[in-house]
Design a protein around this motif. Structure first.
Motif, PDB file in Angstrom:
ATOM      1  N   GLU A 106       0.846  -1.088  -0.045  1.00  0.00           N
ATOM      2  CA  GLU A 106       0.105   0.052   0.159  1.00  0.00           C
ATOM      3  C   GLU A 106       0.849   1.323   0.010  1.00  0.00           C
ATOM      4  OE1 GLU A 106      -3.856  -1.484   2.448  1.00  0.00           O
ATOM      5  OE2 GLU A 106      -2.597  -0.320   3.425  1.00  0.00           O
ATOM      6  N   VAL A 107       0.459   2.401  -0.616  1.00  0.00           N
ATOM      7  CA  VAL A 107       1.209   3.672  -0.695  1.00  0.00           C
ATOM      8  C   VAL A 107       0.575   4.499   0.495  1.00  0.00           C
ATOM      9  CG1 VAL A 107       1.773   5.420  -1.865  1.00  0.00           C
ATOM     10  CG2 VAL A 107       1.436   3.324  -3.021  1.00  0.00           C
ATOM     11  N   ALA A 108       1.401   5.044   1.227  1.00  0.00           N
ATOM     12  CA  ALA A 108       0.753   6.080   2.210  1.00  0.00           C
ATOM     13  C   ALA A 108       1.139   7.459   2.036  1.00  0.00           C
ATOM     14  CB  ALA A 108       1.277   5.580   3.611  1.00  0.00           C
ATOM     15  N   LEU A 109       0.310   8.517   1.913  1.00  0.00           N
ATOM     16  CA  LEU A 109       0.631   9.876   1.899  1.00  0.00           C
ATOM     17  C   LEU A 109       0.481  10.634   2.932  1.00  0.00           C
ATOM     18  CD1 LEU A 109       1.457  12.277  -0.094  1.00  0.00           C
ATOM     19  CD2 LEU A 109      -0.696  12.477  -1.026  1.00  0.00           C
ATOM     20  N   ALA A 123      -8.714  10.722  -8.574  1.00  0.00           N
ATOM     21  CA  ALA A 123      -8.742  11.127 -10.178  1.00  0.00           C
ATOM     22  C   ALA A 123      -7.436  10.363 -10.827  1.00  0.00           C
ATOM     23  CB  ALA A 123      -8.860  12.458 -10.432  1.00  0.00           C
ATOM     24  N   LEU A 124      -6.234  10.619 -10.208  1.00  0.00           N
ATOM     25  CA  LEU A 124      -5.330  10.064 -11.085  1.00  0.00           C
ATOM     26  C   LEU A 124      -5.150   8.470 -10.902  1.00  0.00           C
ATOM     27  CD1 LEU A 124      -2.649  12.334  -9.564  1.00  0.00           C
ATOM     28  CD2 LEU A 124      -3.014  12.210 -11.919  1.00  0.00           C
ATOM     29  N   LEU A 125      -5.587   7.890  -9.791  1.00  0.00           N
ATOM     30  CA  LEU A 125      -5.603   6.646  -9.596  1.00  0.00           C
ATOM     31  C   LEU A 125      -6.357   5.828 -10.152  1.00  0.00           C
ATOM     32  CD1 LEU A 125      -3.898   6.280  -6.187  1.00  0.00           C
ATOM     33  CD2 LEU A 125      -2.739   5.920  -8.160  1.00  0.00           C
ATOM     34  N   THR A 126      -7.743   6.174 -10.216  1.00  0.00           N
ATOM     35  CA  THR A 126      -8.918   5.531 -10.527  1.00  0.00           C
ATOM     36  C   THR A 126      -9.739   6.210 -11.795  1.00  0.00           C
ATOM     37  OG1 THR A 126     -10.810   6.650  -8.958  1.00  0.00           O
ATOM     38  CG2 THR A 126      -9.124   4.736  -8.333  1.00  0.00           C
ATOM     39  N   GLY A 127      -9.601   7.506 -11.969  1.00  0.00           N
ATOM     40  CA  GLY A 127     -10.368   8.314 -12.884  1.00  0.00           C
ATOM     41  C   GLY A 127     -11.593   8.651 -12.512  1.00  0.00           C
ATOM     42  N   ASP A 135      -9.979   7.466   4.634  1.00  0.00           N
ATOM     43  CA  ASP A 135      -8.848   7.769   4.473  1.00  0.00           C
ATOM     44  C   ASP A 135      -8.252   7.034   3.228  1.00  0.00           C
ATOM     45  OD1 ASP A 135      -8.998   9.385   6.701  1.00  0.00           O
ATOM     46  OD2 ASP A 135      -8.008   7.839   7.993  1.00  0.00           O
ATOM     47  N   ASP A 136      -8.970   6.252   2.404  1.00  0.00           N
ATOM     48  CA  ASP A 136      -8.425   5.529   1.463  1.00  0.00           C
ATOM     49  C   ASP A 136      -8.942   5.950  -0.062  1.00  0.00           C
ATOM     50  OD1 ASP A 136      -7.114   4.057   3.425  1.00  0.00           O
ATOM     51  OD2 ASP A 136      -8.877   2.488   3.316  1.00  0.00           O
ATOM     52  N   VAL A 137      -8.111   5.710  -1.009  1.00  0.00           N
ATOM     53  CA  VAL A 137      -8.260   5.702  -2.406  1.00  0.00           C
ATOM     54  C   VAL A 137      -8.011   4.184  -2.767  1.00  0.00           C
ATOM     55  CG1 VAL A 137      -7.739   6.372  -4.768  1.00  0.00           C
ATOM     56  CG2 VAL A 137      -8.043   8.111  -2.904  1.00  0.00           C
ATOM     57  N   HIS A 142      -8.634  -3.204  -8.951  1.00  0.00           N
ATOM     58  CA  HIS A 142      -7.331  -3.668  -8.510  1.00  0.00           C
ATOM     59  C   HIS A 142      -6.319  -3.521  -9.528  1.00  0.00           C
ATOM     60  CE1 HIS A 142      -9.373  -5.541  -5.091  1.00  0.00           C
ATOM     61  NE2 HIS A 142     -10.237  -6.119  -6.167  1.00  0.00           N
ATOM     62  N   ARG A 143      -6.317  -2.218 -10.275  1.00  0.00           N
ATOM     63  CA  ARG A 143      -5.299  -2.026 -11.303  1.00  0.00           C
ATOM     64  C   ARG A 143      -4.057  -1.306 -10.575  1.00  0.00           C
ATOM     65  NH1 ARG A 143      -9.345   1.410 -14.473  1.00  0.00           N
ATOM     66  NH2 ARG A 143      -9.573   1.937 -12.448  1.00  0.00           N
ATOM     67  N   VAL A 144      -4.421  -0.474  -9.359  1.00  0.00           N
ATOM     68  CA  VAL A 144      -3.102  -0.035  -8.783  1.00  0.00           C
ATOM     69  C   VAL A 144      -3.238  -0.135  -7.431  1.00  0.00           C
ATOM     70  CG1 VAL A 144      -3.078   1.890 -10.428  1.00  0.00           C
ATOM     71  CG2 VAL A 144      -4.739   2.055  -8.707  1.00  0.00           C
ATOM     72  N   PRO A 145      -2.413   0.208  -6.625  1.00  0.00           N
ATOM     73  CA  PRO A 145      -2.156  -0.265  -5.041  1.00  0.00           C
ATOM     74  C   PRO A 145      -3.256   0.854  -4.543  1.00  0.00           C
ATOM     75  CG  PRO A 145       0.173  -0.224  -5.837  1.00  0.00           C
ATOM     76  CD  PRO A 145      -0.838   0.432  -6.992  1.00  0.00           C
ATOM     77  N   LEU A 146      -3.668   0.284  -3.212  1.00  0.00           N
ATOM     78  CA  LEU A 146      -4.432   1.048  -2.496  1.00  0.00           C
ATOM     79  C   LEU A 146      -3.845   2.331  -1.967  1.00  0.00           C
ATOM     80  CD1 LEU A 146      -6.969   0.343   0.283  1.00  0.00           C
ATOM     81  CD2 LEU A 146      -5.028   1.806   1.051  1.00  0.00           C
ATOM     82  N   LEU A 147      -4.059   3.621  -2.125  1.00  0.00           N
ATOM     83  CA  LEU A 147      -3.362   4.598  -1.364  1.00  0.00           C
ATOM     84  C   LEU A 147      -4.196   5.233  -0.147  1.00  0.00           C
ATOM     85  CD1 LEU A 147      -1.464   7.016  -1.474  1.00  0.00           C
ATOM     86  CD2 LEU A 147      -3.223   8.311  -3.006  1.00  0.00           C
ATOM     87  N   TRP A 148      -3.534   5.330   0.883  1.00  0.00           N
ATOM     88  CA  TRP A 148      -4.181   5.963   2.257  1.00  0.00           C
ATOM     89  C   TRP A 148      -3.323   7.050   2.566  1.00  0.00           C
ATOM     90  CZ3 TRP A 148      -2.618   5.857   7.364  1.00  0.00           C
ATOM     91  CH2 TRP A 148      -1.279   5.249   7.735  1.00  0.00           C
TER      92      TRP A 148
END
Length: 215
Positions: A106-109, A123-127, A135-137, A142-148
């Protein structure tokens, strides 16, 4: 139904399976893709019978299975029942479980302004700029990792904002951390272990090695 813990999985005798960030996971090594396809067909039939459907990935000599009860957003007893059926099917097809190879990223910001940051990254990750859940995108495909998003105070660049959460089986974490340290990383904070341990690479970039144990 309540959420399932690492101990629940062990008590159920599901030695093939491990809890990671997004659910209950297993990887099975098959003799070839034909055997993998036969195993996949069996998993589909079992899922239809139990009316509970996993995510399955077929590769040349591997079948990955991920289970979660999507209606409640966590692993439940339904997943344990299907996991047992899948393991039985794998044994019938001569497939070997490889829990030590399981991992999830997972990617955390870090952000002090989730309301502003969330829609941009969604918008960048899922459109879809509205694809922020708490707190999550999370990309449902499942095309990209979850971003939280991890809350923090406002700060100026270049303080690190992104970090990776590397989820591994709880019985692999110590080995993975030791390998990273041997390769040049350092442990920044192991106080929260086994839930997570913070490491830094030689330039100070941080990463968390996470497990489901203790959560």
């Amino acid at each position: 139904m309540t959420g399932i813990t690492v101990q629940d999985v062990a008590d159920a005798g599901l030695e093939d399976w491990r809890l990671l960030a997004s659910g209950l996971h297993a990887r099975f090594r098959t003799a070839d893709m034909t055997v993998g396809a036969a195993l996949l067909a069996g998993v589909v039939a079992a899922a239809e019978e139990l009316d509970h459907h996993p995510d399955v990935t077929l590769r040349r000599r591997e079948v990955d299975v991920a289970l979660v009860s999507h209606d409640v957003g966590r692993v439940t007893s339904r997943d344990l029942r299907l996991a047992r059926r899948v393991s039985d099917l794998a044994a019938e097809h001569g497939a070997t479980a490889q829990p030590h190879l399981l991992a999830e990223v997972e990617v955390a910001l870090d952000t002090a302004d989730l309301a502003a940051q969330g829609p941009v990254w969604a918008a960048l990750l899922t459109g879809d700029a509205h694809a922020v859940d708490g707190d999550d995108v999370a990309d449902p495909r499942h095309r990209v990792p979850l971003l939280w998003f991890q809350g923090t105070d406002a700060h100026a660049t270049p303080r690190q904002r992104f970090h990776l959460d590397v989820w591994v089986p709880h019985d692999v974490a110590d080995e993975r951390i030791a390998a990273a340290v041997a390769a040049g990383a350092r442990v920044v904070d192991d106080g929260p272990a086994p839930s997570f341990t913070v490491l830094a690479d030689p330039e100070g970039n941080r990463v968390c090695v996470c497990t489901a144990l203790g959560r």
